[in-house]
Write a protein that holds these residues in place. Structure first.
Motif, PDB file in Angstrom:
ATOM      1  N   GLU A   1      10.858   9.955  13.531  1.00  0.00           N
ATOM      2  CA  GLU A   1      10.706   8.775  12.678  1.00  0.00           C
ATOM      3  C   GLU A   1      11.433   7.582  13.281  1.00  0.00           C
ATOM      4  OE1 GLU A   1      11.559   9.971   8.669  1.00  0.00           O
ATOM      5  OE2 GLU A   1       9.514  10.767   8.465  1.00  0.00           O
ATOM      6  N   TYR A   2      12.536   7.849  13.930  1.00  0.00           N
ATOM      7  CA  TYR A   2      13.246   6.757  14.593  1.00  0.00           C
ATOM      8  C   TYR A   2      12.330   6.077  15.613  1.00  0.00           C
ATOM      9  CZ  TYR A   2      16.599   4.064  17.207  1.00  0.00           C
ATOM     10  OH  TYR A   2      17.251   3.016  17.808  1.00  0.00           O
ATOM     11  N   PHE A   3      11.547   6.897  16.326  1.00  0.00           N
ATOM     12  CA  PHE A   3      10.647   6.326  17.328  1.00  0.00           C
ATOM     13  C   PHE A   3       9.290   5.959  16.737  1.00  0.00           C
ATOM     14  CE2 PHE A   3      13.631   8.650  20.135  1.00  0.00           C
ATOM     15  CZ  PHE A   3      14.076   7.560  20.852  1.00  0.00           C
ATOM     16  N   GLY A   4       9.228   5.900  15.430  1.00  0.00           N
ATOM     17  CA  GLY A   4       8.033   5.393  14.785  1.00  0.00           C
ATOM     18  C   GLY A   4       6.897   6.393  14.648  1.00  0.00           C
ATOM     19  N   GLU A   5       7.236   7.690  14.707  1.00  0.00           N
ATOM     20  CA  GLU A   5       6.182   8.679  14.548  1.00  0.00           C
ATOM     21  C   GLU A   5       6.319   9.412  13.220  1.00  0.00           C
ATOM     22  OE1 GLU A   5       5.327  11.750  17.472  1.00  0.00           O
ATOM     23  OE2 GLU A   5       5.762  10.257  19.003  1.00  0.00           O
ATOM     24  N   GLU A   6       5.186   9.859  12.712  1.00  0.00           N
ATOM     25  CA  GLU A   6       5.271  10.668  11.497  1.00  0.00           C
ATOM     26  C   GLU A   6       5.677  12.084  11.864  1.00  0.00           C
ATOM     27  OE1 GLU A   6       2.000  10.576   8.923  1.00  0.00           O
ATOM     28  OE2 GLU A   6       1.950   8.375   8.865  1.00  0.00           O
ATOM     29  N   ALA A   7       6.326  12.756  10.924  1.00  0.00           N
ATOM     30  CA  ALA A   7       6.767  14.115  11.238  1.00  0.00           C
ATOM     31  C   ALA A   7       6.772  14.961   9.975  1.00  0.00           C
ATOM     32  CB  ALA A   7       8.171  14.067  11.826  1.00  0.00           C
ATOM     33  N   ASP A   8       6.659  16.278  10.182  1.00  0.00           N
ATOM     34  CA  ASP A   8       6.773  17.193   9.043  1.00  0.00           C
ATOM     35  C   ASP A   8       8.183  17.107   8.477  1.00  0.00           C
ATOM     36  OD1 ASP A   8       4.269  17.981   9.657  1.00  0.00           O
ATOM     37  OD2 ASP A   8       4.904  19.738  10.818  1.00  0.00           O
ATOM     38  N   ASN A   9       8.322  17.527   7.234  1.00  0.00           N
ATOM     39  CA  ASN A   9       9.641  17.457   6.621  1.00  0.00           C
ATOM     40  C   ASN A   9      10.651  18.377   7.273  1.00  0.00           C
ATOM     41  OD1 ASN A   9       9.566  15.409   4.843  1.00  0.00           O
ATOM     42  ND2 ASN A   9       8.609  16.639   3.231  1.00  0.00           N
ATOM     43  N   GLU A  10      10.179  19.529   7.710  1.00  0.00           N
ATOM     44  CA  GLU A  10      11.106  20.475   8.322  1.00  0.00           C
ATOM     45  C   GLU A  10      10.472  21.041   9.580  1.00  0.00           C
ATOM     46  OE1 GLU A  10      13.133  23.376   6.129  1.00  0.00           O
ATOM     47  OE2 GLU A  10      14.226  21.716   5.201  1.00  0.00           O
ATOM     48  N   CYS A  11      11.169  20.997  10.698  1.00  0.00           N
ATOM     49  CA  CYS A  11      10.598  21.605  11.904  1.00  0.00           C
ATOM     50  C   CYS A  11      10.870  23.108  11.890  1.00  0.00           C
ATOM     51  CB  CYS A  11      11.162  20.962  13.161  1.00  0.00           C
ATOM     52  SG  CYS A  11      12.883  21.353  13.526  1.00  0.00           S
ATOM     53  N   GLY A  12      11.871  23.493  11.135  1.00  0.00           N
ATOM     54  CA  GLY A  12      12.146  24.917  10.997  1.00  0.00           C
ATOM     55  C   GLY A  12      13.012  25.492  12.106  1.00  0.00           C
ATOM     56  N   ASN A  13      13.306  24.709  13.142  1.00  0.00           N
ATOM     57  CA  ASN A  13      14.114  25.294  14.208  1.00  0.00           C
ATOM     58  C   ASN A  13      15.264  24.436  14.710  1.00  0.00           C
ATOM     59  OD1 ASN A  13      12.846  23.449  15.901  1.00  0.00           O
ATOM     60  ND2 ASN A  13      11.199  24.881  16.359  1.00  0.00           N
ATOM     61  N   CYS A  14      15.508  23.274  14.081  1.00  0.00           N
ATOM     62  CA  CYS A  14      16.673  22.500  14.518  1.00  0.00           C
ATOM     63  C   CYS A  14      17.908  23.013  13.776  1.00  0.00           C
ATOM     64  CB  CYS A  14      16.475  21.014  14.241  1.00  0.00           C
ATOM     65  SG  CYS A  14      16.571  20.582  12.500  1.00  0.00           S
ATOM     66  N   GLY A  15      19.058  22.524  14.171  1.00  0.00           N
ATOM     67  CA  GLY A  15      20.310  22.988  13.577  1.00  0.00           C
ATOM     68  C   GLY A  15      20.354  22.792  12.069  1.00  0.00           C
ATOM     69  N   ASN A  16      19.786  21.695  11.585  1.00  0.00           N
ATOM     70  CA  ASN A  16      19.813  21.461  10.149  1.00  0.00           C
ATOM     71  C   ASN A  16      18.834  22.366   9.410  1.00  0.00           C
ATOM     72  OD1 ASN A  16      21.765  19.593  10.535  1.00  0.00           O
ATOM     73  ND2 ASN A  16      20.526  17.793  10.024  1.00  0.00           N
ATOM     74  N   CYS A  17      17.641  22.564   9.979  1.00  0.00           N
ATOM     75  CA  CYS A  17      16.657  23.415   9.304  1.00  0.00           C
ATOM     76  C   CYS A  17      17.119  24.871   9.257  1.00  0.00           C
ATOM     77  CB  CYS A  17      15.307  23.334  10.014  1.00  0.00           C
ATOM     78  SG  CYS A  17      14.454  21.777   9.764  1.00  0.00           S
ATOM     79  N   THR A  18      17.864  25.282  10.261  1.00  0.00           N
ATOM     80  CA  THR A  18      18.244  26.695  10.304  1.00  0.00           C
ATOM     81  C   THR A  18      19.644  26.941   9.756  1.00  0.00           C
ATOM     82  OG1 THR A  18      19.016  26.374  12.557  1.00  0.00           O
ATOM     83  CG2 THR A  18      16.811  27.243  12.308  1.00  0.00           C
TER      84      THR A  18
END
Ligand code: ADP
Ligand code: MG
Length: 560
Positions: free
Chosen positions: A387-404
């Protein structure tokens, strides 16, 4: 460097015939077509996305020669070497060559012997060089790492500003194609303006790098973390970035002492030392490279399995560019940012000491705040980046430190309400630290001077440590319950999501991170030492003769 060359018919055929690949990557084909149609083109692709082929293939298909402007001397040689192996006649001209070599190369170039010529931007400042170029049949001018033309990028090179003048002086204007991995609107617009592009086609390929796993680690002993991490991951190669030369030296020494095969890289080392370590890293003789941000632009090592940031960088562009050096081969790689409270002070200090205009400073503070928000947020880190780079994204990627993060979700509405009302009562005019002191009910002098010990919110969160309170305030700022007005002395105000929580209409659920280990004294001392070292360096820079202007690049040099 000369080779046998026959002009191929179409772009896919060229890809097979010369590079041995079977298909294009995302964006490559469109960019190549646009160039072949004679349109100025801007290609924005992530690091490792395959930008070089986007100008190398047109270079092979167009008549005449393609001039490639690149800031990276080491990369030029690598590219020319590999092009020569692929039987593409090419050459480079930069300060690593002696005069006679340059003259001979230019002689061959004037006879049309090359399809690609790589040059460093500094060459364009030479009058004699410009006049040689004038006589050549240049059909494409490819500007690599084009963000270097922008003062808003993270790597401004004044000589990039000479590129536009070059095109004006040529007999016929070549097609211009510019490439970068920096996607912000400001940088893109600057590239178009400063290179005088005519109605360019712009292609931005996705910034998501599925194989990168992002995490932010807070409140840990960073040196311990690094040694544990290196011990846990076998012989995998990786990079550790630190903010200052001094830190690089410190980490490097520690790792050597512990028996890791480490190298170090920063602007304080000689050219030969730097290229020796860079080569050793490329050939896996060194496993961990400890470096400042001087290391990396253009390194072509595809199997980097982790990039650890020992300090928070100055903005998200820099972070993503550096972290993006991991996993260029497409295999899983980790990007870990070790965040500590002193990081933001170092970056602020660097901004404050700069001589840039007030507007520029304000913009840098704002970017720094976005970077700090990344470190504090509890939302999906991949989403935050995209989102910082102006792209849409899913709410959770499921594999970053915060999601896991497996810590339990807890209801922190009451805590948030206490903090928000305290900010409100303090008149929304003070920073996170003072707010934390009021909430803690501490006997801090400033609290009493301002009469804040009389507020009803004074001491309502006594059970928390000051660090935890500042952490919470930062988290709320990252998620827009609070708003931090940027500047050297940031002021905390209520954010756009504050009211519903204050009114009790919305609850706030968060995974709260493990409590930070309490080592305030060490952190303070570390910060103190760092600032002291920086001050000393600056005092030194300022005491050198007046013709050395203390500007952005000296600052950068100082910190790299
Ligand atoms: P960038 O400049 O965008 O960071 P490079 O041009 O250095 O990326 O390319 C990164 C790697 O990807 C290189 O090793 C390159 O050979 C490889 N590559 C590029 N395009 C393709 C393709 N279409 N198929 C397979 N590999 C590719
Ligand atoms: Mg590149």
């Amino acid at each position: 460097m000369k080779g046998t060359y026959s002009m191929p018919q179409n772009e896919l055929e060229t890809l097979h015939q010369y590079f041995g690949y079977t298909s294009f990557r995302r964006g490559q084909e469109e960019i190549i077509r646009s160039i072949l149609e004679g349109r100025d083109t801007v290609g924005i692709m992530p690091t490792g996305g395959g930008k070089s082929l986007c100008y190398q293939i047109p270079a092979l298909m167009l008549p005449g020669v393609t001039l490639v402007i690149s800031p990276l001397i080491s990369l030029m040689k690598d590219q020319v070497d590999s092009l020569s192996q692929l039987k593409v006649p090419s050459a480079y001209i930069n300060s690593s060559l002696g005069w006679s070599d340059i003259e001979y190369t230019l002689y061959l170039a004037s006879k049309g012997e090359f399809k690609l010529i790589y040059i460093a931007p500094e060459r364009l400042e030479s009058e004699s060089f410009m006049s040689v170029l004038k006589g050549m049949n240049i059909s494409l001018l490819a500007v690599d790492e084009a963000h270097c033309v922008s003062q808003w990028g993270h790597d401004f090179r004044p000589s990039y500003l000479s590129i536009a003048k070059l095109t004006e002086r040529m007999n016929s204007r070549p097609v211009i194609a510019a490439f970068t991995a920096t996607a912000t609107e400001q940088v893109k617009q600057d590239i178009i303006d400063q290179l005088w592009l005519c109605d360019p086609n712009t292609y931005v390929t996705g910034f998501n790098r599925e194989n990168l796993f992002f995490s932010v680690v807070r409140g840990e002993d960073k040196l311990q973390y690094i040694t544990d991490y290196l011990n846990s991951c076998g012989e995998q190669p990786g990079i550790i970035y630190a903010a200052t030369r001094k830190e690089v030296d410190k980490i490097f020494e520690l790792l050597c002492k512990k028996g890791f095969k480490a190298g170090k890289y920063h602007a304080g080392l000689s050219d030969s030392e730097r290229s020796r370590t860079q080569n050793a890293f490329s050939y896996d003789e060194i496993r961990v490279m400890v470096a400042t941000n001087a290391f990396g632009m253009g390194i072509d090592k595809s199997n980097v399995r982790f990039v650890i940031h020992f300090n928070m960088p100055k903005n998200m562009e820099a972070y993503y560019q550096e972290a993006g050096r991991a996993g260029r081969d497409g295999d899983r790689a980790e990007c870990i940012l070790l965040y500590g409270p002193s990081d933001i002070h170092i970056q602020k200090f660097l901004i404050e000491q700069g001589t840039q205009s007030p507007e520029r400073k304000a913009a840098e503070y704002s970017k720094l705040q976005d970077m700090a928000d990344y470190c504090h947020t509890s939302v999906c880190l991949r989403k935050y980046i995209l989102e910082y780079f102006g792209e849409e994204a899913d709410n959770e990627c499921g594999n970053c430190g915060n999601c896991t993060d497996e810590s339990e979700l807890s209801d922190i509405t009451t805590e948030v309400q206490k903090i928000l009302s305290c900010v409100k009562r303090m008149g929304e005019q003070y920073g996170a630290n003072l707010t934390a002191n009021v909430l803690k009910g501490s006997s801090n002098k400033k609290v009493f001077q301002l009469g804040f010990e009389k507020l009803s919110t004074y001491g309502i969160m006594r059970e928390y440590t000051l660090n935890e309170l500042v952490g919470l305030i930062n988290l709320l700022a990252a998620e827009e319950y609070l708003y931090v007005a940027e500047g050297a002395y940031p002021v905390v105000r209520l954010g756009r999501r504050a009211l519903p929580v204050l009114k009790g209409q919305e609850r706030v659920m968060r995974k709260l991170r493990r409590k930070a280990k309490q080592e305030p004294q060490t952190a303070d001392r570390e910060l103190f030492e760092l600032l002291k070292a920086l001050r000393k360096q600056i005092a030194y820079e300022q005491s050198v003769p007046p013709y050395v202007i203390f500007n952005d690049s000296t600052l950068r040099e100082m910190s790299t």
